[in-house]
Design an enzyme around this catalytic site. Sequence first.
Site, PDB file in Angstrom:
ATOM      1  N   SER A 187      34.444  33.338  20.033  1.00  0.00           N
ATOM      2  CA  SER A 187      34.747  31.929  20.254  1.00  0.00           C
ATOM      3  C   SER A 187      35.135  31.675  21.709  1.00  0.00           C
ATOM      4  O   SER A 187      34.309  31.850  22.605  1.00  0.00           O
ATOM      5  CB  SER A 187      35.858  31.504  19.286  1.00  0.00           C
ATOM      6  OG  SER A 187      36.053  30.117  19.308  1.00  0.00           O
ATOM      7  N   HIS A 391      33.523  30.516  11.070  1.00  0.00           N
ATOM      8  CA  HIS A 391      33.831  30.784  12.478  1.00  0.00           C
ATOM      9  C   HIS A 391      34.817  31.934  12.653  1.00  0.00           C
ATOM     10  O   HIS A 391      34.626  32.808  13.505  1.00  0.00           O
ATOM     11  CB  HIS A 391      34.397  29.507  13.104  1.00  0.00           C
ATOM     12  CG  HIS A 391      34.603  29.579  14.580  1.00  0.00           C
ATOM     13  ND1 HIS A 391      33.571  29.471  15.481  1.00  0.00           N
ATOM     14  CD2 HIS A 391      35.725  29.765  15.334  1.00  0.00           C
ATOM     15  CE1 HIS A 391      34.031  29.570  16.714  1.00  0.00           C
ATOM     16  NE2 HIS A 391      35.347  29.758  16.662  1.00  0.00           N
TER      17      HIS A 391
END
Length: 416
Positions: A187, A391
Amino acid sequence: MEIIFPKFLFVILSCDFILMSCNGIVSHKIAGGRSLSSCIDGGRPKGYLKDPDLYMTTTDLIKKLGYSAEEHVVLTEDGYYLTIHRIPGKPGSTPVLAQHGILCSSFDWVFSGKNRSLALILSDNGYDVWLGNARGNTYSECHTTYTKSDYEFWNFSWHEMGVYDLPAVINYINQKTHKDLIYIGHSMGSTMSYVMAIERPDVAEKVKAIFSLAPVAHTHGKKGPMSWGAYIIQELENFGRTTRLGYVLAQDHSVKYGLQDLCTTSASRRKFCAFFIFAFFGFNSAQFNYEKLPLLLSHTPAGASMKVIIHFCQMMNSERFSRYDHGKKKNSRVYNSTNAPDYDLSKMKIPLGLFWAENDLVTSSKNVQRLYDEVPNKILKYEVDDEKFNHIDFMWAKDANKLVYSHLLAAMEPYR
């Protein structure tokens, strides 16, 4: 590597930046009268929770799991002390730097345990493993001039992490090992690496390849709670300036103990808190380890600057991968342009591999493809074979070893 206090830094380097040998030397250079040891353990609050495991540092956990561990401290050019955790490999082994995402720390790479955590799997496969901690998180909250209570301490985004943090860490690893490294970013850890590769080509030449898990450069079109911030950017900025509050969810007594009480005292409370995590990142209860939630919350969230949040919100609004937008007046002074300039991904020469998931509420297949199309040196673009993979699963999922890490190791092999 240009760093402030060069003579002083030389003394620190001579004792290898290892905690016990350098503690007394650097303490007087840290704002607030703190010692290096308090910076490395983050000054994390103690004395309330009964389970001693919930007070373990990253180093403590690595050692408990049967691995060697080291703590190193790097000083950035702009005065931040960053802790790096290392699981040393055999002499001559290839170094790998793993960098966490927003609100996380090095702990997230190891908390899942042996055979499940990426850092330990990398070590088992013969790599020299280094785990970064971005400025402002639990292990990197010290500065030469400011304390974390100062609003000025938090005046940074992931741009500074890419321009200052990663160069300091990469140069240090290169000096210690005399080898170029492989970089893995999750990320925001991926975002930082793109900034470094574009803005610091002198450092980028020491990186063999970048592998991004849940890459974030383009964020347009995603829906969910994280995108809501894009509509209230001005309010967030005004709130920070008015209150002089520059950070969010740093590890203090209220966060640490509050989350433990709220989220871990019963199975129903664990599910309740997991629901909110899923709401931000994607629902996938099958891959979430509810039993390890107390250990996870002992470190996560690890703190971030308000400016980091705002910068990501700006990206969502503008549909551009660009520098921080200060407003037209200040942009003219800082950038000599009323608009914040874009990062030119075509200048990123390091080979790049991307790993993404369809159920990721932060990025999307379209955004990943756009990034992949814009970089010149491509390794692969791999979609995780699980339609519910989200995620944060790239770091926390119970089966991340099978769904992601096995493929990651295969892609890394040519760059050993």
